[in-house]
Motif scaffolding. Sequence first.
Motif, PDB file in Angstrom:
ATOM      1  N   MET A   1       0.821  -1.191   0.000  1.00 19.57           N
ATOM      2  CA  MET A   1       0.000   0.000   0.000  1.00 19.57           C
ATOM      3  C   MET A   1       0.872   1.265   0.000  1.00 19.57           C
ATOM      4  O   MET A   1       0.465   2.302   0.474  1.00 19.57           O
ATOM      5  N   PHE A   2       2.095   1.101  -0.535  1.00 15.76           N
ATOM      6  CA  PHE A   2       3.018   2.232  -0.545  1.00 15.76           C
ATOM      7  C   PHE A   2       2.448   3.440  -1.294  1.00 15.76           C
ATOM      8  O   PHE A   2       2.557   4.570  -0.831  1.00 15.76           O
ATOM      9  N   GLN A   3       1.840   3.191  -2.458  1.00 11.55           N
ATOM     10  CA  GLN A   3       1.340   4.313  -3.263  1.00 11.55           C
ATOM     11  C   GLN A   3       0.230   5.066  -2.541  1.00 11.55           C
ATOM     12  O   GLN A   3       0.168   6.298  -2.601  1.00 11.55           O
ATOM     13  N   GLN A   4      -0.622   4.358  -1.839  1.00  9.80           N
ATOM     14  CA  GLN A   4      -1.683   5.014  -1.073  1.00  9.80           C
ATOM     15  C   GLN A   4      -1.078   5.843   0.061  1.00  9.80           C
ATOM     16  O   GLN A   4      -1.503   6.971   0.305  1.00  9.80           O
ATOM     17  N   ALA A   5      -0.088   5.280   0.742  1.00  8.24           N
ATOM     18  CA  ALA A   5       0.573   6.010   1.826  1.00  8.24           C
ATOM     19  C   ALA A   5       1.257   7.261   1.287  1.00  8.24           C
ATOM     20  O   ALA A   5       1.169   8.337   1.892  1.00  8.24           O
ATOM     21  N   ILE A   6       1.926   7.138   0.147  1.00 12.97           N
ATOM     22  CA  ILE A   6       2.586   8.295  -0.468  1.00 12.97           C
ATOM     23  C   ILE A   6       1.570   9.378  -0.780  1.00 12.97           C
ATOM     24  O   ILE A   6       1.783  10.555  -0.469  1.00 12.97           O
ATOM     25  N   ALA A   7       0.440   8.999  -1.367  1.00 14.98           N
ATOM     26  CA  ALA A   7      -0.592   9.980  -1.713  1.00 14.98           C
ATOM     27  C   ALA A   7      -1.129  10.682  -0.468  1.00 14.98           C
ATOM     28  O   ALA A   7      -1.294  11.915  -0.467  1.00 14.98           O
ATOM     29  N   GLU A   8      -1.381   9.919   0.578  1.00 11.57           N
ATOM     30  CA  GLU A   8      -1.914  10.517   1.821  1.00 11.57           C
ATOM     31  C   GLU A   8      -0.899  11.465   2.459  1.00 11.57           C
ATOM     32  O   GLU A   8      -1.255  12.556   2.923  1.00 11.57           O
ATOM     33  N   LEU A   9       0.353  11.064   2.486  1.00  9.71           N
ATOM     34  CA  LEU A   9       1.384  11.913   3.096  1.00  9.71           C
ATOM     35  C   LEU A   9       1.627  13.171   2.259  1.00  9.71           C
ATOM     36  O   LEU A   9       1.833  14.256   2.811  1.00  9.71           O
ATOM     37  N   ALA A  25       8.191  10.594   7.421  1.00  9.47           N
ATOM     38  CA  ALA A  25       7.366   9.419   7.111  1.00  9.47           C
ATOM     39  C   ALA A  25       7.303   9.204   5.600  1.00  9.47           C
ATOM     40  O   ALA A  25       7.402   8.070   5.116  1.00  9.47           O
ATOM     41  N   LEU A  26       7.173  10.296   4.850  1.00 10.36           N
ATOM     42  CA  LEU A  26       7.122  10.192   3.390  1.00 10.36           C
ATOM     43  C   LEU A  26       8.454   9.676   2.839  1.00 10.36           C
ATOM     44  O   LEU A  26       8.472   8.803   1.965  1.00 10.36           O
ATOM     45  N   ALA A  27       9.559  10.166   3.357  1.00  9.68           N
ATOM     46  CA  ALA A  27      10.872   9.676   2.922  1.00  9.68           C
ATOM     47  C   ALA A  27      10.998   8.185   3.215  1.00  9.68           C
ATOM     48  O   ALA A  27      11.509   7.410   2.393  1.00  9.68           O
ATOM     49  N   HIS A  28      10.521   7.776   4.381  1.00  8.08           N
ATOM     50  CA  HIS A  28      10.554   6.360   4.775  1.00  8.08           C
ATOM     51  C   HIS A  28       9.780   5.509   3.764  1.00  8.08           C
ATOM     52  O   HIS A  28      10.280   4.492   3.292  1.00  8.08           O
ATOM     53  N   VAL A  29       8.577   5.947   3.442  1.00  4.30           N
ATOM     54  CA  VAL A  29       7.738   5.182   2.519  1.00  4.30           C
ATOM     55  C   VAL A  29       8.342   5.165   1.121  1.00  4.30           C
ATOM     56  O   VAL A  29       8.374   4.115   0.464  1.00  4.30           O
ATOM     57  N   TYR A  30       8.834   6.312   0.661  1.00  2.00           N
ATOM     58  CA  TYR A  30       9.499   6.330  -0.649  1.00  2.00           C
ATOM     59  C   TYR A  30      10.629   5.301  -0.686  1.00  2.00           C
ATOM     60  O   TYR A  30      10.756   4.530  -1.644  1.00  2.00           O
ATOM     61  N   ALA A  31      11.453   5.298   0.347  1.00  3.95           N
ATOM     62  CA  ALA A  31      12.588   4.377   0.377  1.00  3.95           C
ATOM     63  C   ALA A  31      12.121   2.922   0.362  1.00  3.95           C
ATOM     64  O   ALA A  31      12.642   2.102  -0.392  1.00  3.95           O
ATOM     65  N   ARG A  32      11.132   2.609   1.182  1.00  2.00           N
ATOM     66  CA  ARG A  32      10.636   1.229   1.261  1.00  2.00           C
ATOM     67  C   ARG A  32       9.948   0.817  -0.045  1.00  2.00           C
ATOM     68  O   ARG A  32       9.892  -0.364  -0.370  1.00  2.00           O
ATOM     69  N   ALA A  33       9.437   1.798  -0.795  1.00  2.00           N
ATOM     70  CA  ALA A  33       8.773   1.515  -2.072  1.00  2.00           C
ATOM     71  C   ALA A  33       9.770   1.452  -3.231  1.00  2.00           C
ATOM     72  O   ALA A  33       9.380   1.295  -4.384  1.00  2.00           O
ATOM     73  N   GLY A  34      11.062   1.606  -2.926  1.00  2.00           N
ATOM     74  CA  GLY A  34      12.079   1.545  -3.972  1.00  2.00           C
ATOM     75  C   GLY A  34      12.334   2.860  -4.679  1.00  2.00           C
ATOM     76  O   GLY A  34      13.039   2.900  -5.684  1.00  2.00           O
ATOM     77  N   GLN A  35      11.779   3.948  -4.165  1.00  2.00           N
ATOM     78  CA  GLN A  35      11.982   5.266  -4.767  1.00  2.00           C
ATOM     79  C   GLN A  35      13.049   6.032  -3.972  1.00  2.00           C
ATOM     80  O   GLN A  35      12.792   7.066  -3.376  1.00  2.00           O
ATOM     81  N   ARG A  36      14.249   5.469  -3.982  1.00  2.00           N
ATOM     82  CA  ARG A  36      15.354   5.970  -3.173  1.00  2.00           C
ATOM     83  C   ARG A  36      15.694   7.429  -3.455  1.00  2.00           C
ATOM     84  O   ARG A  36      15.949   8.191  -2.532  1.00  2.00           O
ATOM     85  N   GLU A  37      15.702   7.820  -4.707  1.00  2.00           N
ATOM     86  CA  GLU A  37      16.057   9.209  -5.055  1.00  2.00           C
ATOM     87  C   GLU A  37      15.075  10.205  -4.440  1.00  2.00           C
ATOM     88  O   GLU A  37      15.480  11.251  -3.936  1.00  2.00           O
ATOM     89  N   GLU A  38      13.797   9.870  -4.480  1.00  2.00           N
ATOM     90  CA  GLU A  38      12.790  10.745  -3.862  1.00  2.00           C
ATOM     91  C   GLU A  38      13.018  10.826  -2.356  1.00  2.00           C
ATOM     92  O   GLU A  38      12.912  11.897  -1.751  1.00  2.00           O
ATOM     93  N   ALA A  39      13.337   9.684  -1.754  1.00  2.00           N
ATOM     94  CA  ALA A  39      13.604   9.658  -0.314  1.00  2.00           C
ATOM     95  C   ALA A  39      14.817  10.521   0.018  1.00  2.00           C
ATOM     96  O   ALA A  39      14.795  11.291   0.993  1.00  2.00           O
ATOM     97  N   LEU A  40      15.871  10.413  -0.771  1.00  2.00           N
ATOM     98  CA  LEU A  40      17.086  11.194  -0.512  1.00  2.00           C
ATOM     99  C   LEU A  40      16.850  12.700  -0.664  1.00  2.00           C
ATOM    100  O   LEU A  40      17.432  13.494   0.075  1.00  2.00           O
ATOM    101  N   LYS A  41      15.984  13.078  -1.593  1.00  2.00           N
ATOM    102  CA  LYS A  41      15.628  14.501  -1.737  1.00  2.00           C
ATOM    103  C   LYS A  41      14.970  15.016  -0.456  1.00  2.00           C
ATOM    104  O   LYS A  41      15.248  16.125  -0.001  1.00  2.00           O
ATOM    105  N   LEU A  42      14.099  14.193   0.115  1.00  2.00           N
ATOM    106  CA  LEU A  42      13.423  14.602   1.351  1.00  2.00           C
ATOM    107  C   LEU A  42      14.386  14.619   2.533  1.00  2.00           C
ATOM    108  O   LEU A  42      14.275  15.487   3.410  1.00  2.00           O
ATOM    109  N   VAL A  43      15.336  13.705   2.565  1.00  2.00           N
ATOM    110  CA  VAL A  43      16.356  13.726   3.628  1.00  2.00           C
ATOM    111  C   VAL A  43      17.141  15.030   3.550  1.00  2.00           C
ATOM    112  O   VAL A  43      17.388  15.681   4.570  1.00  2.00           O
TER     113      VAL A  43
END
Length: 123
Positions: A1-9, A25-43
């Motif tokens: 349900m990563f995409q739903q969590a991303i949309a809500e966050l 939380a959004l960075a965490h979900v991006y990373a767990r969903a395999g969207q590492r670059e998006e997570a790193l931008k948020l970090v």
Amino acid sequence: MFQQAIAELQEALTFNETEVLVLGALAHVYARAGQREEALKLVAKLERIEAEERGYVAPFGIIWAYAGLGDKEQAFAWLERSYQERRDRIVWLNVDPLLEPLRSDPRFHDLVRRVGLPTAGAQ
């Protein structure tokens, strides 16, 4: 349900785009969903916010982001800082679902013990 969590966050960020806990939380979900670059931008954004703020910045946003990325060294450095500063969220160590990637590490169990929370196997 990563995409739903991303949309809500992402929707939650429309109310406050610099809310550290939501960003973490959004960075965490991006990373767990395999969207590492998006997570790193948020970090990077979280670290900028932390560096620019003169007052309290909730470290758990940054902890969650690093936990999701699997960067245990940074996550534990921030957890230790949170412990030393006696941040209130530290009491949720045993039940915070975003800390799950850290629970198998002996440092986590040591921190739980130092905080004074029940340890695994304790009755």
